[in-house]
Design an enzyme around this catalytic site. Sequence first.
Site, PDB file in Angstrom:
ATOM      1  N   LYS A  10       0.835  -1.207   0.000  1.00  0.00           N
ATOM      2  CA  LYS A  10       0.000   0.000   0.000  1.00  0.00           C
ATOM      3  C   LYS A  10       0.875   1.265   0.000  1.00  0.00           C
ATOM      4  O   LYS A  10       0.656   2.164  -0.810  1.00  0.00           O
ATOM      5  CB  LYS A  10      -0.838  -0.094   1.289  1.00  0.00           C
ATOM      6  CG  LYS A  10      -1.855   0.930   1.529  1.00  0.00           C
ATOM      7  CD  LYS A  10      -2.890   0.364   2.507  1.00  0.00           C
ATOM      8  CE  LYS A  10      -2.537   0.550   3.969  1.00  0.00           C
ATOM      9  NZ  LYS A  10      -2.579   1.939   4.407  1.00  0.00           N
ATOM     10  N   SER A  11       1.869   1.311   0.875  1.00  0.00           N
ATOM     11  CA  SER A  11       2.729   2.511   0.961  1.00  0.00           C
ATOM     12  C   SER A  11       3.436   2.760  -0.370  1.00  0.00           C
ATOM     13  O   SER A  11       3.540   3.895  -0.836  1.00  0.00           O
ATOM     14  CB  SER A  11       3.810   2.317   2.027  1.00  0.00           C
ATOM     15  OG  SER A  11       3.252   2.350   3.297  1.00  0.00           O
ATOM     16  N   ARG A  15       2.857   5.887  -3.518  1.00  0.00           N
ATOM     17  CA  ARG A  15       4.001   6.680  -4.000  1.00  0.00           C
ATOM     18  C   ARG A  15       4.260   6.433  -5.479  1.00  0.00           C
ATOM     19  O   ARG A  15       4.581   7.369  -6.221  1.00  0.00           O
ATOM     20  CB  ARG A  15       5.232   6.383  -3.142  1.00  0.00           C
ATOM     21  CG  ARG A  15       5.069   6.984  -1.741  1.00  0.00           C
ATOM     22  CD  ARG A  15       6.043   6.384  -0.758  1.00  0.00           C
ATOM     23  NE  ARG A  15       6.031   7.085   0.522  1.00  0.00           N
ATOM     24  CZ  ARG A  15       5.155   6.832   1.507  1.00  0.00           C
ATOM     25  NH1 ARG A  15       4.239   5.876   1.376  1.00  0.00           N
ATOM     26  NH2 ARG A  15       5.218   7.521   2.634  1.00  0.00           N
ATOM     27  N   GLY A  81      -4.809   7.854   5.469  1.00  0.00           N
ATOM     28  CA  GLY A  81      -3.958   8.934   5.983  1.00  0.00           C
ATOM     29  C   GLY A  81      -2.828   9.237   5.022  1.00  0.00           C
ATOM     30  O   GLY A  81      -2.432  10.395   4.848  1.00  0.00           O
ATOM     31  N   ARG A 109      -8.017  12.252  12.663  1.00  0.00           N
ATOM     32  CA  ARG A 109      -6.559  12.078  12.788  1.00  0.00           C
ATOM     33  C   ARG A 109      -5.818  13.404  12.584  1.00  0.00           C
ATOM     34  O   ARG A 109      -6.265  14.266  11.833  1.00  0.00           O
ATOM     35  CB  ARG A 109      -6.088  11.012  11.777  1.00  0.00           C
ATOM     36  CG  ARG A 109      -6.733   9.658  12.084  1.00  0.00           C
ATOM     37  CD  ARG A 109      -6.346   8.602  11.100  1.00  0.00           C
ATOM     38  NE  ARG A 109      -4.923   8.339  11.129  1.00  0.00           N
ATOM     39  CZ  ARG A 109      -4.297   7.548  10.265  1.00  0.00           C
ATOM     40  NH1 ARG A 109      -4.985   6.955   9.309  1.00  0.00           N
ATOM     41  NH2 ARG A 109      -3.008   7.346  10.350  1.00  0.00           N
ATOM     42  N   SER A 157       7.963  10.349  10.859  1.00  0.00           N
ATOM     43  CA  SER A 157       6.872   9.778  10.067  1.00  0.00           C
ATOM     44  C   SER A 157       7.202   9.821   8.581  1.00  0.00           C
ATOM     45  O   SER A 157       7.620  10.858   8.053  1.00  0.00           O
ATOM     46  CB  SER A 157       5.597  10.587  10.342  1.00  0.00           C
ATOM     47  OG  SER A 157       4.728  10.564   9.245  1.00  0.00           O
ATOM     48  N   ASP A 311       3.043  -0.535  12.070  1.00  0.00           N
ATOM     49  CA  ASP A 311       1.821  -1.181  11.577  1.00  0.00           C
ATOM     50  C   ASP A 311       1.729  -2.645  12.000  1.00  0.00           C
ATOM     51  O   ASP A 311       0.665  -3.265  11.879  1.00  0.00           O
ATOM     52  CB  ASP A 311       1.755  -1.096  10.043  1.00  0.00           C
ATOM     53  CG  ASP A 311       1.533   0.342   9.570  1.00  0.00           C
ATOM     54  OD1 ASP A 311       1.084   1.175  10.380  1.00  0.00           O
ATOM     55  OD2 ASP A 311       1.813   0.622   8.391  1.00  0.00           O
ATOM     56  N   LYS A 338      -3.824   6.230  14.853  1.00  0.00           N
ATOM     57  CA  LYS A 338      -3.900   5.505  13.575  1.00  0.00           C
ATOM     58  C   LYS A 338      -5.378   5.414  13.175  1.00  0.00           C
ATOM     59  O   LYS A 338      -6.175   6.223  13.604  1.00  0.00           O
ATOM     60  CB  LYS A 338      -3.248   4.128  13.717  1.00  0.00           C
ATOM     61  CG  LYS A 338      -1.746   4.196  13.922  1.00  0.00           C
ATOM     62  CD  LYS A 338      -1.051   4.709  12.677  1.00  0.00           C
ATOM     63  CE  LYS A 338       0.447   4.840  12.848  1.00  0.00           C
ATOM     64  NZ  LYS A 338       1.066   5.516  11.709  1.00  0.00           N
ATOM     65  N   ARG A 342      -5.456   2.251  18.540  1.00  0.00           N
ATOM     66  CA  ARG A 342      -5.160   0.807  18.523  1.00  0.00           C
ATOM     67  C   ARG A 342      -4.797   0.261  19.900  1.00  0.00           C
ATOM     68  O   ARG A 342      -5.061  -0.905  20.189  1.00  0.00           O
ATOM     69  CB  ARG A 342      -4.055   0.500  17.503  1.00  0.00           C
ATOM     70  CG  ARG A 342      -4.559   0.654  16.078  1.00  0.00           C
ATOM     71  CD  ARG A 342      -3.536   0.326  15.018  1.00  0.00           C
ATOM     72  NE  ARG A 342      -4.190   0.351  13.708  1.00  0.00           N
ATOM     73  CZ  ARG A 342      -3.559   0.521  12.550  1.00  0.00           C
ATOM     74  NH1 ARG A 342      -2.248   0.673  12.527  1.00  0.00           N
ATOM     75  NH2 ARG A 342      -4.234   0.524  11.422  1.00  0.00           N
TER      76      ARG A 342
HETATM   77  C1  S3P Z   1       2.787   5.066   6.035  1.00  0.00           C
HETATM   78  C2  S3P Z   1       3.486   5.476   7.123  1.00  0.00           C
HETATM   79  C3  S3P Z   1       3.152   5.090   8.502  1.00  0.00           C
HETATM   80  C4  S3P Z   1       2.215   3.905   8.532  1.00  0.00           C
HETATM   81  C5  S3P Z   1       1.111   4.005   7.547  1.00  0.00           C
HETATM   82  C6  S3P Z   1       1.658   4.135   6.141  1.00  0.00           C
HETATM   83  C7  S3P Z   1       3.202   5.553   4.714  1.00  0.00           C
HETATM   84  O1  S3P Z   1       2.542   6.190   9.136  1.00  0.00           O
HETATM   85  O2  S3P Z   1       1.687   3.725   9.826  1.00  0.00           O
HETATM   86  O3  S3P Z   1       0.296   2.856   7.599  1.00  0.00           O
HETATM   87  O4  S3P Z   1       2.835   4.949   3.696  1.00  0.00           O
HETATM   88  O5  S3P Z   1       3.925   6.557   4.667  1.00  0.00           O
HETATM   89  P1  S3P Z   1       3.428   7.361   9.776  1.00  0.00           P
HETATM   90  O6  S3P Z   1       4.087   8.092   8.674  1.00  0.00           O
HETATM   91  O7  S3P Z   1       2.419   8.219  10.498  1.00  0.00           O
HETATM   92  O8  S3P Z   1       4.368   6.681  10.702  1.00  0.00           O
END
Ligand code: S3P
Length: 429
Positions: A10-11, A15, A81, A109, A157, A311, A338, A342
């Site tokens: 997903k991350s 991007r 987020g 959030r 982050s 995560d 989150k 959690r």
């Molecule tokens: C993510 C970063 C993390 C993670 C989120 C995905 C990302 O959050 O918990 O599920 O894709 O950049 P943080 O940047 O708040 O640590």
Amino acid sequence: MTDARVPGDKSISHRFLILAALAEGDSRLSGVPASLDVASTISCLRALGVTVDEREAGVIRVARESDWRPPLTPLDCGNSGTTARLLIGLLAGLGVGAELGGDESLMSRPMDRVVYPLQAMGARINYADRLDRLPVRLEGRASGDLRALRYRPRVSSAQVRGALLLAALTGRQDVEILDRLRPRDHTERILRSMGAPVVSEAIGSGERVHFPGASWSGGLAPLDATVPGDISSAAFMVAAALLTGTELAVRSVGLNPTRTAFLRVVQEMGVKTEVRESGFEAGEPVGDLMVSPSQLTAFVLDGDLVPQLIDEIPVLAVLASRAEGISEIRGAGELRVKESDRLALLSANFRALGVRCEELPDGLLVHGSSVPLRGVVRTGGDHRIAMAFGALGAAPGCEIEVDDRDCVNVSFPGFWDTIGQFVAVEEAP
Ligand code: S3P
């Protein structure tokens, strides 16, 4: 040996899509998951004038055939987020006016972590309703009037870092970020693979990232890449394998070292793990992950590693509930902001199932046992809470019902079928 595959990361997908939209030419992306969070990024990009079209065999073409255009209606980031925070950075740099919102969970959030440094760069961003929360409104302005930024984020982050790098890239300005701890580094790796001179330098357990946007006149090369499997999704498979005594291999999964820290904890619990790297996709290492089950022992988790396994803490807590001894999780206060709180949900659900658990301001103490666990889990609509307890439900002697099974689609469509492959090989005593 059970062979498993997990949906694309997903991350990395967020991007790949956003950076492909900034590249000079068409990008081809395979393995983009059909998860709701990634769908949110795709629909926001389309609303901004980006072409994202699906071609043969699941290949997605991403191209920008015209200028970025201000969206006609507010951008809906859904539950994601990462979509919200990365797009706020992107639009701040581009100078495109827009309003961004999301679902109830996302609207609760914090957004100041990206809004504040972007305002310091000169972006005009206002909260529409409540401070620090979506919806936010970005004013349109001429691109190129941002100020350089040197910034020490309060929270380390990847979303903050990603937002600032996107603002610097599109606003053609310098940015330097000094993180106390190292978050996941996908934005930097992918940008480098596309030709951008992003410099990362370890400083103790932290990191300095620098992008000289004001003097870089290059363009980003298009991407032709396959999204690696999501190691955070694989963590639920690993847990199910350990709880059912199954030898497991997860194929073609992302092995970025800023994402594999949960394996260190699993090793501390007494488990043998092996990773076999087979190649790279846009700077991201990919390969297979193998685990061999064994008796689990308690672990202590604190401090520096937390951003790199944030995560995975729900699923590590679930493993702790079946380990020998009392596990300690500290330094994880970020879990309270989150997709749900959690820490509160983990401890309430543990107690409802019969696990002894103490909630700390920034963590949990989880007492392991082998007593049968039975009951209904409240997910609060949080995909990782649902999947963590879904994995626990595979353990011998556990009968666990999850109140909202559909929320897994945020990151892992098909989770329940995949978890169904794990059948306990021994009954609880
Ligand atoms: C993510 C970063 C993390 C993670 C989120 C995905 C990302 O959050 O918990 O599920 O894709 O950049 P943080 O940047 O708040 O640590």
